[in-house]
Design a protein around this motif. Sequence first.
Motif, PDB file in Angstrom:
ATOM      1  N   ASP A  34       0.861  -1.180   0.000  1.00 59.64           N
ATOM      2  CA  ASP A  34       0.000   0.000   0.000  1.00 59.64           C
ATOM      3  C   ASP A  34       0.898   1.231   0.000  1.00 59.64           C
ATOM      4  O   ASP A  34       1.462   1.601   1.026  1.00 59.64           O
ATOM      5  N   TRP A  35       1.028   1.849  -1.172  1.00 54.63           N
ATOM      6  CA  TRP A  35       1.881   3.029  -1.333  1.00 54.63           C
ATOM      7  C   TRP A  35       1.180   4.301  -0.862  1.00 54.63           C
ATOM      8  O   TRP A  35       1.790   5.369  -0.844  1.00 54.63           O
ATOM      9  N   ALA A  36      -0.079   4.210  -0.468  1.00 50.29           N
ATOM     10  CA  ALA A  36      -0.833   5.361   0.038  1.00 50.29           C
ATOM     11  C   ALA A  36      -1.268   5.128   1.482  1.00 50.29           C
ATOM     12  O   ALA A  36      -2.281   5.667   1.915  1.00 50.29           O
ATOM     13  N   ALA A  37      -0.517   4.337   2.217  1.00 53.55           N
ATOM     14  CA  ALA A  37      -0.899   4.004   3.596  1.00 53.55           C
ATOM     15  C   ALA A  37      -0.796   5.208   4.531  1.00 53.55           C
ATOM     16  O   ALA A  37      -1.539   5.296   5.504  1.00 53.55           O
ATOM     17  N   PHE A  38       0.096   6.143   4.228  1.00 57.92           N
ATOM     18  CA  PHE A  38       0.356   7.269   5.118  1.00 57.92           C
ATOM     19  C   PHE A  38       0.220   8.569   4.345  1.00 57.92           C
ATOM     20  O   PHE A  38       0.569   8.632   3.158  1.00 57.92           O
ATOM     21  N   ALA A  39      -0.254   9.620   4.996  1.00 55.99           N
ATOM     22  CA  ALA A  39      -0.478  10.906   4.327  1.00 55.99           C
ATOM     23  C   ALA A  39       0.801  11.452   3.691  1.00 55.99           C
ATOM     24  O   ALA A  39       0.767  11.972   2.579  1.00 55.99           O
ATOM     25  N   ASP A  40       1.946  11.307   4.356  1.00 59.91           N
ATOM     26  CA  ASP A  40       3.179  11.867   3.819  1.00 59.91           C
ATOM     27  C   ASP A  40       3.807  11.000   2.727  1.00 59.91           C
ATOM     28  O   ASP A  40       4.744  11.422   2.063  1.00 59.91           O
ATOM     29  N   ALA A  41       3.291   9.799   2.500  1.00 58.85           N
ATOM     30  CA  ALA A  41       3.877   8.884   1.510  1.00 58.85           C
ATOM     31  C   ALA A  41       3.687   9.374   0.075  1.00 58.85           C
ATOM     32  O   ALA A  41       4.273   8.810  -0.847  1.00 58.85           O
ATOM     33  N   LYS A  42       2.924  10.426  -0.122  1.00 50.82           N
ATOM     34  CA  LYS A  42       2.730  10.997  -1.460  1.00 50.82           C
ATOM     35  C   LYS A  42       3.819  12.016  -1.800  1.00 50.82           C
ATOM     36  O   LYS A  42       3.894  12.483  -2.923  1.00 50.82           O
ATOM     37  N   ILE A  43       4.637  12.347  -0.817  1.00 58.53           N
ATOM     38  CA  ILE A  43       5.654  13.384  -0.974  1.00 58.53           C
ATOM     39  C   ILE A  43       6.997  12.731  -1.255  1.00 58.53           C
ATOM     40  O   ILE A  43       7.391  11.781  -0.574  1.00 58.53           O
ATOM     41  N   GLU A  44       7.704  13.234  -2.263  1.00 56.94           N
ATOM     42  CA  GLU A  44       9.036  12.716  -2.579  1.00 56.94           C
ATOM     43  C   GLU A  44       9.921  12.807  -1.343  1.00 56.94           C
ATOM     44  O   GLU A  44       9.927  13.814  -0.643  1.00 56.94           O
ATOM     45  N   GLY A  45      10.637  11.733  -1.067  1.00 58.99           N
ATOM     46  CA  GLY A  45      11.476  11.646   0.120  1.00 58.99           C
ATOM     47  C   GLY A  45      10.814  10.861   1.237  1.00 58.99           C
ATOM     48  O   GLY A  45      11.478  10.430   2.172  1.00 58.99           O
ATOM     49  N   TYR A  46       9.478  10.699   1.136  1.00 62.82           N
ATOM     50  CA  TYR A  46       8.728   9.970   2.160  1.00 62.82           C
ATOM     51  C   TYR A  46       7.973   8.772   1.579  1.00 62.82           C
ATOM     52  O   TYR A  46       7.129   8.191   2.243  1.00 62.82           O
ATOM     53  N   ARG A  47       8.271   8.403   0.346  1.00 59.66           N
ATOM     54  CA  ARG A  47       7.543   7.298  -0.297  1.00 59.66           C
ATOM     55  C   ARG A  47       7.958   5.958   0.298  1.00 59.66           C
ATOM     56  O   ARG A  47       9.138   5.669   0.434  1.00 59.66           O
ATOM     57  N   ARG A  48       6.943   5.161   0.630  1.00 63.36           N
ATOM     58  CA  ARG A  48       7.164   3.836   1.201  1.00 63.36           C
ATOM     59  C   ARG A  48       5.871   3.049   1.094  1.00 63.36           C
ATOM     60  O   ARG A  48       4.803   3.633   0.936  1.00 63.36           O
ATOM     61  N   ALA A  49       5.992   1.746   1.173  1.00 62.54           N
ATOM     62  CA  ALA A  49       4.821   0.872   1.075  1.00 62.54           C
ATOM     63  C   ALA A  49       4.656   0.093   2.367  1.00 62.54           C
ATOM     64  O   ALA A  49       5.631  -0.396   2.941  1.00 62.54           O
ATOM     65  N   THR A  74       0.068  -3.750  16.841  1.00 57.07           N
ATOM     66  CA  THR A  74      -0.043  -3.935  15.397  1.00 57.07           C
ATOM     67  C   THR A  74       1.314  -4.367  14.855  1.00 57.07           C
ATOM     68  O   THR A  74       2.355  -4.130  15.489  1.00 57.07           O
ATOM     69  N   LEU A  75       1.299  -4.983  13.684  1.00 56.63           N
ATOM     70  CA  LEU A  75       2.542  -5.423  13.050  1.00 56.63           C
ATOM     71  C   LEU A  75       2.394  -5.251  11.542  1.00 56.63           C
ATOM     72  O   LEU A  75       1.430  -5.724  10.948  1.00 56.63           O
ATOM     73  N   SER A  76       3.338  -4.535  10.956  1.00 59.53           N
ATOM     74  CA  SER A  76       3.377  -4.324   9.512  1.00 59.53           C
ATOM     75  C   SER A  76       4.806  -4.523   9.027  1.00 59.53           C
ATOM     76  O   SER A  76       5.757  -4.435   9.799  1.00 59.53           O
ATOM     77  N   ILE A  77       4.933  -4.763   7.723  1.00 56.05           N
ATOM     78  CA  ILE A  77       6.233  -4.755   7.055  1.00 56.05           C
ATOM     79  C   ILE A  77       6.241  -3.527   6.150  1.00 56.05           C
ATOM     80  O   ILE A  77       5.288  -3.286   5.405  1.00 56.05           O
ATOM     81  N   ILE A  78       7.316  -2.757   6.233  1.00 59.51           N
ATOM     82  CA  ILE A  78       7.461  -1.549   5.426  1.00 59.51           C
ATOM     83  C   ILE A  78       8.589  -1.773   4.421  1.00 59.51           C
ATOM     84  O   ILE A  78       9.640  -2.328   4.761  1.00 59.51           O
ATOM     85  N   TYR A  79       8.346  -1.322   3.178  1.00 65.35           N
ATOM     86  CA  TYR A  79       9.340  -1.377   2.110  1.00 65.35           C
ATOM     87  C   TYR A  79       9.723   0.054   1.767  1.00 65.35           C
ATOM     88  O   TYR A  79       8.842   0.896   1.509  1.00 65.35           O
ATOM     89  N   VAL A  80      11.034   0.350   1.774  1.00 65.05           N
ATOM     90  CA  VAL A  80      11.512   1.699   1.504  1.00 65.05           C
ATOM     91  C   VAL A  80      12.654   1.644   0.492  1.00 65.05           C
ATOM     92  O   VAL A  80      13.659   0.963   0.711  1.00 65.05           O
ATOM     93  N   GLU A  81      12.492   2.364  -0.595  1.00 65.19           N
ATOM     94  CA  GLU A  81      13.543   2.493  -1.617  1.00 65.19           C
ATOM     95  C   GLU A  81      14.641   3.431  -1.118  1.00 65.19           C
ATOM     96  O   GLU A  81      14.400   4.254  -0.222  1.00 65.19           O
ATOM     97  N   PRO A  82      15.845   3.357  -1.704  1.00 65.83           N
ATOM     98  CA  PRO A  82      16.914   4.303  -1.349  1.00 65.83           C
ATOM     99  C   PRO A  82      16.454   5.751  -1.536  1.00 65.83           C
ATOM    100  O   PRO A  82      15.718   6.067  -2.473  1.00 65.83           O
ATOM    101  N   GLY A  83      16.852   6.609  -0.610  1.00 68.50           N
ATOM    102  CA  GLY A  83      16.510   8.020  -0.688  1.00 68.50           C
ATOM    103  C   GLY A  83      15.141   8.368  -0.122  1.00 68.50           C
ATOM    104  O   GLY A  83      14.747   9.537  -0.147  1.00 68.50           O
ATOM    105  N   GLN A  84      14.426   7.394   0.379  1.00 70.50           N
ATOM    106  CA  GLN A  84      13.081   7.630   0.925  1.00 70.50           C
ATOM    107  C   GLN A  84      13.084   7.361   2.427  1.00 70.50           C
ATOM    108  O   GLN A  84      14.021   6.795   2.967  1.00 70.50           O
ATOM    109  N   GLY A  85      12.022   7.752   3.106  1.00 70.65           N
ATOM    110  CA  GLY A  85      11.908   7.530   4.542  1.00 70.65           C
ATOM    111  C   GLY A  85      10.551   7.985   5.040  1.00 70.65           C
ATOM    112  O   GLY A  85       9.561   7.851   4.341  1.00 70.65           O
ATOM    113  N   ASN A  86      10.526   8.536   6.238  1.00 70.70           N
ATOM    114  CA  ASN A  86       9.281   9.105   6.742  1.00 70.70           C
ATOM    115  C   ASN A  86       9.574  10.391   7.497  1.00 70.70           C
ATOM    116  O   ASN A  86      10.724  10.719   7.768  1.00 70.70           O
ATOM    117  N   ALA A  87       8.522  11.118   7.820  1.00 73.69           N
ATOM    118  CA  ALA A  87       8.668  12.377   8.543  1.00 73.69           C
ATOM    119  C   ALA A  87       8.897  12.103  10.029  1.00 73.69           C
ATOM    120  O   ALA A  87       8.417  11.103  10.566  1.00 73.69           O
TER     121      ALA A  87
END
Length: 178
Positions: A34-49, A74-87
Amino acid sequence: MSVARHQRPSELVGVPLEEIMRKYVGRFRDKKPDWAAFADAKIEGYRRAQHRFIGAGGSGKHDDPTIIPPGNFTLSIIYVEPGQGNAAHTHEVEECFFVLQGFLDVFVEDETGKRITTRLGPWECISCPAGVIHGYQNYSLEPVYFQVMIGRAHHILVSADITGNWLPRLERVGSRIQ
């Protein structure tokens, strides 16, 4: 034959074992990122699934029919490409990041902007206490998969700063997740 030393929760009293096994097993192959799981995931630098397993995590998507019903975490697995993260963000409960594959730079921060960062590799983790500003970035050259556990099943208050400057607690940016 085994003896149950603890009572089942009321919602599981009388439920056949086959139904319990069906409802409480999650398989990665059945999870869609889910690439839209978080509000900030739409912003470059914060993209993650997010791959949700137990509960919705910080996504707020509690009606997801593929999740295992949460009890106390809760338990989730997060996938993050190089150069991305979260706020940078906080929760009203603890949050744990446990790296499965790759490298993840995690940080804790105070409200003056002081930030301490460390790199986690496979089978390493950080437990972020409630109210401590924290987050992560993938500064490596490879994608990272990591597990996230949040210490409550529902009603997690996420306060995030997507501007790069931590805001006073009364000026929260983020969403109330129910």
